[in-house]
Design an enzyme around this catalytic site. Structure first.
Site, PDB file in Angstrom:
ATOM      1  N   LYS A 269       0.864  -1.186   0.000  1.00 26.15           N
ATOM      2  CA  LYS A 269       0.000   0.000   0.000  1.00 26.15           C
ATOM      3  C   LYS A 269       0.895   1.229   0.000  1.00 26.15           C
ATOM      4  O   LYS A 269       1.741   1.393   0.867  1.00 26.15           O
ATOM      5  CB  LYS A 269      -0.909  -0.014   1.234  1.00 26.15           C
ATOM      6  CG  LYS A 269      -1.701   1.284   1.444  1.00 26.15           C
ATOM      7  CD  LYS A 269      -2.654   1.221   2.642  1.00 26.15           C
ATOM      8  CE  LYS A 269      -3.307   2.580   2.905  1.00 26.15           C
ATOM      9  NZ  LYS A 269      -4.186   2.593   4.097  1.00 26.15           N
ATOM     10  N   ASP A 274      -2.664  10.193   3.382  1.00 29.08           N
ATOM     11  CA  ASP A 274      -4.056   9.798   3.568  1.00 29.08           C
ATOM     12  C   ASP A 274      -4.748  10.803   4.480  1.00 29.08           C
ATOM     13  O   ASP A 274      -4.614  10.752   5.698  1.00 29.08           O
ATOM     14  CB  ASP A 274      -4.110   8.388   4.182  1.00 29.08           C
ATOM     15  CG  ASP A 274      -5.535   7.937   4.488  1.00 29.08           C
ATOM     16  OD1 ASP A 274      -6.495   8.569   3.972  1.00 29.08           O
ATOM     17  OD2 ASP A 274      -5.688   6.941   5.225  1.00 29.08           O
ATOM     18  N   LYS A 281     -10.010  12.939   8.206  1.00 30.51           N
ATOM     19  CA  LYS A 281      -9.473  12.560   9.512  1.00 30.51           C
ATOM     20  C   LYS A 281      -9.387  13.778  10.425  1.00 30.51           C
ATOM     21  O   LYS A 281      -9.266  14.895   9.944  1.00 30.51           O
ATOM     22  CB  LYS A 281      -8.052  11.996   9.342  1.00 30.51           C
ATOM     23  CG  LYS A 281      -7.982  10.645   8.706  1.00 30.51           C
ATOM     24  CD  LYS A 281      -6.537  10.175   8.574  1.00 30.51           C
ATOM     25  CE  LYS A 281      -6.444   8.799   7.962  1.00 30.51           C
ATOM     26  NZ  LYS A 281      -7.038   7.728   8.769  1.00 30.51           N
ATOM     27  N   ASP A 292       1.540   6.381   5.415  1.00 33.37           N
ATOM     28  CA  ASP A 292       0.567   5.426   4.886  1.00 33.37           C
ATOM     29  C   ASP A 292       1.072   4.731   3.616  1.00 33.37           C
ATOM     30  O   ASP A 292       0.353   3.949   2.997  1.00 33.37           O
ATOM     31  CB  ASP A 292      -0.772   6.140   4.637  1.00 33.37           C
ATOM     32  CG  ASP A 292      -1.962   5.216   4.824  1.00 33.37           C
ATOM     33  OD1 ASP A 292      -1.787   4.144   5.429  1.00 33.37           O
ATOM     34  OD2 ASP A 292      -3.061   5.579   4.366  1.00 33.37           O
ATOM     35  N   ASP A 351     -12.245   7.059   4.015  1.00 31.75           N
ATOM     36  CA  ASP A 351     -10.995   6.831   4.736  1.00 31.75           C
ATOM     37  C   ASP A 351     -10.598   5.347   4.721  1.00 31.75           C
ATOM     38  O   ASP A 351      -9.485   5.002   5.100  1.00 31.75           O
ATOM     39  CB  ASP A 351     -11.128   7.345   6.175  1.00 31.75           C
ATOM     40  CG  ASP A 351      -9.795   7.550   6.844  1.00 31.75           C
ATOM     41  OD1 ASP A 351      -8.763   7.482   6.140  1.00 31.75           O
ATOM     42  OD2 ASP A 351      -9.771   7.798   8.071  1.00 31.75           O
ATOM     43  N   GLU A 353      -9.631   3.695   2.329  1.00 32.23           N
ATOM     44  CA  GLU A 353      -9.194   3.799   0.930  1.00 32.23           C
ATOM     45  C   GLU A 353      -8.147   2.750   0.578  1.00 32.23           C
ATOM     46  O   GLU A 353      -8.014   2.382  -0.591  1.00 32.23           O
ATOM     47  CB  GLU A 353      -8.626   5.207   0.679  1.00 32.23           C
ATOM     48  CG  GLU A 353      -7.148   5.434   1.039  1.00 32.23           C
ATOM     49  CD  GLU A 353      -6.841   5.243   2.510  1.00 32.23           C
ATOM     50  OE1 GLU A 353      -7.770   5.338   3.337  1.00 32.23           O
ATOM     51  OE2 GLU A 353      -5.672   4.981   2.849  1.00 32.23           O
ATOM     52  N   ARG A 355      -7.882  -0.424   1.119  1.00 32.25           N
ATOM     53  CA  ARG A 355      -8.434  -1.657   0.544  1.00 32.25           C
ATOM     54  C   ARG A 355      -8.952  -1.413  -0.878  1.00 32.25           C
ATOM     55  O   ARG A 355      -8.973  -2.328  -1.686  1.00 32.25           O
ATOM     56  CB  ARG A 355      -9.534  -2.211   1.473  1.00 32.25           C
ATOM     57  CG  ARG A 355     -10.689  -1.281   1.650  1.00 32.25           C
ATOM     58  CD  ARG A 355     -11.547  -1.618   2.873  1.00 32.25           C
ATOM     59  NE  ARG A 355     -10.918  -1.180   4.130  1.00 32.25           N
ATOM     60  CZ  ARG A 355     -11.447  -1.388   5.334  1.00 32.25           C
ATOM     61  NH1 ARG A 355     -12.584  -2.035   5.453  1.00 32.25           N
ATOM     62  NH2 ARG A 355     -10.834  -0.955   6.416  1.00 32.25           N
TER      63      ARG A 355
HETATM   64  N1  BES Z   1      -4.191   4.465   6.835  1.00 30.89           N
HETATM   65  C1  BES Z   1      -5.332   4.290   7.653  1.00 30.89           C
HETATM   66  C2  BES Z   1      -5.071   3.325   8.806  1.00 30.89           C
HETATM   67  C3  BES Z   1      -4.254   3.871   9.918  1.00 30.89           C
HETATM   68  C4  BES Z   1      -4.762   4.796  10.796  1.00 30.89           C
HETATM   69  C5  BES Z   1      -2.984   3.414  10.114  1.00 30.89           C
HETATM   70  C6  BES Z   1      -4.011   5.262  11.831  1.00 30.89           C
HETATM   71  C7  BES Z   1      -2.229   3.866  11.169  1.00 30.89           C
HETATM   72  C8  BES Z   1      -2.732   4.807  12.027  1.00 30.89           C
HETATM   73  C9  BES Z   1      -6.479   3.731   6.829  1.00 30.89           C
HETATM   74  O1  BES Z   1      -6.546   4.208   5.540  1.00 30.89           O
HETATM   75  C10 BES Z   1      -7.723   4.140   7.520  1.00 30.89           C
HETATM   76  O2  BES Z   1      -7.963   5.309   7.586  1.00 30.89           O
HETATM   77  N2  BES Z   1      -8.459   3.174   8.031  1.00 30.89           N
HETATM   78  C11 BES Z   1      -9.643   3.450   8.745  1.00 30.89           C
HETATM   79  C12 BES Z   1     -10.668   2.423   8.338  1.00 30.89           C
HETATM   80  C13 BES Z   1     -12.043   2.722   8.841  1.00 30.89           C
HETATM   81  C14 BES Z   1     -12.602   3.945   8.151  1.00 30.89           C
HETATM   82  C15 BES Z   1     -12.918   1.526   8.606  1.00 30.89           C
HETATM   83  C16 BES Z   1      -9.338   3.374  10.229  1.00 30.89           C
HETATM   84  O3  BES Z   1      -8.550   2.516  10.631  1.00 30.89           O
HETATM   85  O4  BES Z   1      -9.850   4.178  10.969  1.00 30.89           O
HETATM   86 ZN    ZN Z   2      -4.833   4.775   4.677  1.00 30.69          ZN
HETATM   87 MN    MN Z   3      -7.626   6.008   5.422  1.00 35.16          MN
END
Ligand code: BES
Ligand code: ZN
Ligand code: MN
Length: 498
Positions: A269, A274, A281, A292, A351, A353, A355
């Protein structure tokens, strides 16, 4: 830093610094014992006076030790014999370098390789020592106008091995240790690089540069126009809100004795930033979302490591570069995307994204007819909640592959833990309007993310590593870790059987 191995006895070593261990309480290691004999009890005398208990990380630097031709002797506390962990061993090695860097000694001959670190062999003692030394030396100062000055006298470390027959395996440990730590440092550099510099184009240029550097690497870059032709609408949707177009780099390393051998594919990834997109966020610590792309960075670092080790494998590394921004043209919650696989996905949160980018990249790699595919992603905050920041999450429906990865992770001391899968989780991803929703509710978020990806990996053997907690450190020591380069490199070393 230069690393060498040799097999010699302490008394014959003419060098800047001899390093030997002392266990707690005041027990001499075999090499320290030999020096003590040579110096008519000089060392045991000091210990008796209470100058070194032998606690892990304690040090005592000695000059003019009687009858010893080395300029200095560094005694290093190693804690209780047979209780030494990998982590303590690495800390001890780092302490050794820090102390020597403050002296005038440019060379050290290290006898700490004789320590008992769990059930580790000489190979691991040497390899971990190199990895720990390079970890200690790492600093990211590319954007500081005044580079911090650190005194670094030590130039060459020679690891002693107890017997001549250990030399070959120790030399291999040096090669592997250097390659893995180079890969780790490279992954850190890319990940630490700020998002206004490290954008998807930057990642693609790194991938192309790797092909210039190594004869057996070829890189191709898929741009947005090509993605559109391929039907990678999910990947493109994430990218649409950004002024920085997406690029997916395909790094092909071919070194298998059978050129037609099926490749092992690593997919990283590569969200160079992000923001969360329209589901934006919170601003606290949002800067850390430059990390990210840690998955892509680790795939890049691993490709470098295997090229350095010249592993006899065919490996393809994919850097799925993209940026997730809010914008008038950005994708929205409610949008339904037709992925490259044909499956439709309802976006319930922009968010989630990673996947959406990975599902198309994972469909794309079907064309390589892979032996197996491993994706690496900073995918979910939920994984950090589940496992903390020390252990990566592993999801796979293939037990053999999962076990190989867990085994490599233990060997490389780059921990991972397997999370479950199952139909129930798949049900959490139901959408009223499309084949799948891109989020699965509050519970088991790391698992539903992995299960989402599993819908796109049915044509090959697949595993997923969630490195959200392990790819970087927050707080005062903020910085990339280079993980899971050690795990992936070890997995490939094992595959190559070298
Ligand atoms: N890149 C983030 C995951 C992440 C967040 C990694 C904080 C490390 C620290 C990912 O793209 C994301 O935002 N995931 C969301 C998914 C949710 C919306 C289902 C998350 O983990 O909050
Ligand atoms: Zn992300
Ligand atoms: Mn995200």
């Amino acid at each position: 830093m230069e690393f060498h191995v040799k097999n010699g006895s302490v008394e014959k070593q003419r060098t800047g610094c001899l390093v030997v261990g002392v266990y707690e309480p005041r027990r001499l290691s075999p090499a320290a014992e030999q020096l003590d004999k040579l110096s008519d009890g000089y060392i045991s005398n000091l210990l008796r006076k209470g100058d070194l208990e032998g606690k892990a990380g304690q040090t005592l630097l000695l000059h003019n030790v009687p009858n010893v031709i080395a300029d200095r002797v560094l005694l290093v506390g190693c804690g209780k014999e047979r209780e030494l962990t990998e982590r303590q061993y690495k800390q001890i090695i780092q302490k050794m370098v820090q102390v020597i860097n403050d002296t005038g000694s440019t060379e050290a001959i290290c006898f700490l390789t004789e320590l008992h670190v769990k059930a580790r062999s000489i190979y691991w003692n040497v390899r971990f020592a190199i990895e720990a030394i390079q970890e200690n030396a790492y600093a990211y100062n590319d954007f500081k106008s005044v580079k911090p000055e650190v005194r670094r006298e030590l130039r060459r470390v020679i690891f002693n091995v107890a017997s001549r027959k250990d030399l070959t395996v120790a030399e291999q440990a040096v090669e592997h240790g250097k390659a893995v730590s180079t890969g780790v440092a490279l992954a850190k550099n890319v990940a630490n690089c700020p998002p206004n510099v490290c954008n998807p184009k930057y990642l693609a240029n790194l991938a192309l540069a790797l092909a210039d550097e190594y004869e057996n690497i070829n890189t191709t870059v898929v741009d947005e126009a090509q993605m559109a032709e391929l039907g990678m609408n999910s990947y493109l949707a994430v990218s649409r809100g950004s002024e920085n177009p997406a690029f997916m780099s395909i790094i092909e390393y071919k070194n298998h004795p059978n050129p037609d051998a099926k490749p092992i594919v690593l997919v990283g990834k590569g969200l160079t930033f992000d923001t969360g997109g329209i589901s934006i966020k919170p601003s606290e610590a949002m800067d850390e979302m430059k990390y990210d792309m840690g998955g892509a960075a680790s795939v890049y670092g691993t490709m470098k490591a295997i090229a350095e080790m010249k592993l006899p494998l065919n490996v393809i590394g994919v850097l799925a570069g993209c940026e997730n921004m809010p914008d008038g043209n950005a994708y929205r919650p409610g949008d339904i995307l037709t992925t490259m696989s044909g499956l439709t996905v309802e976006v319930l949160n922009t968010d989630a994204e990673g996947r959406l980018v990975l599902c198309d990249a994972l469909t794309y790699v079907e064309r390589f007819d892979p032996e197996l595919v491993i994706d690496v992603a900073t995918l979910t905050g939920a994984c950090m909640v589940a496992l903390g920041t020390h252990t990566s999450g592993l999801i796979s429906s293939h037990n053999a592959l999962a076990n190989d990865l867990l085994n490599a992770s233990e060997q490389a001391d780059d921990r991972a833990w397997r999370l479950p899968m199952g139909e129930e989780y798949q049900e959490q991803l139901k959408s009223n309007f499309a084949d799948l929703a891109n989020i699965g509710g509050r519970f088991g978020g790391a698992i539903t993310a992995g299960v989402f990806l599993s819908n796109f990996t049915k044509k090959y053997t697949w595993a997923h590593l969630d490195i959200a907690g392990t790819a970087w450190k927050s707080g005062a020591a903020k910085g990339a870790t280079g993980r899971p380069v050690p795990l992936l490199s070890q997995f490939l070393i094992n595959k190559a059987g070298v």
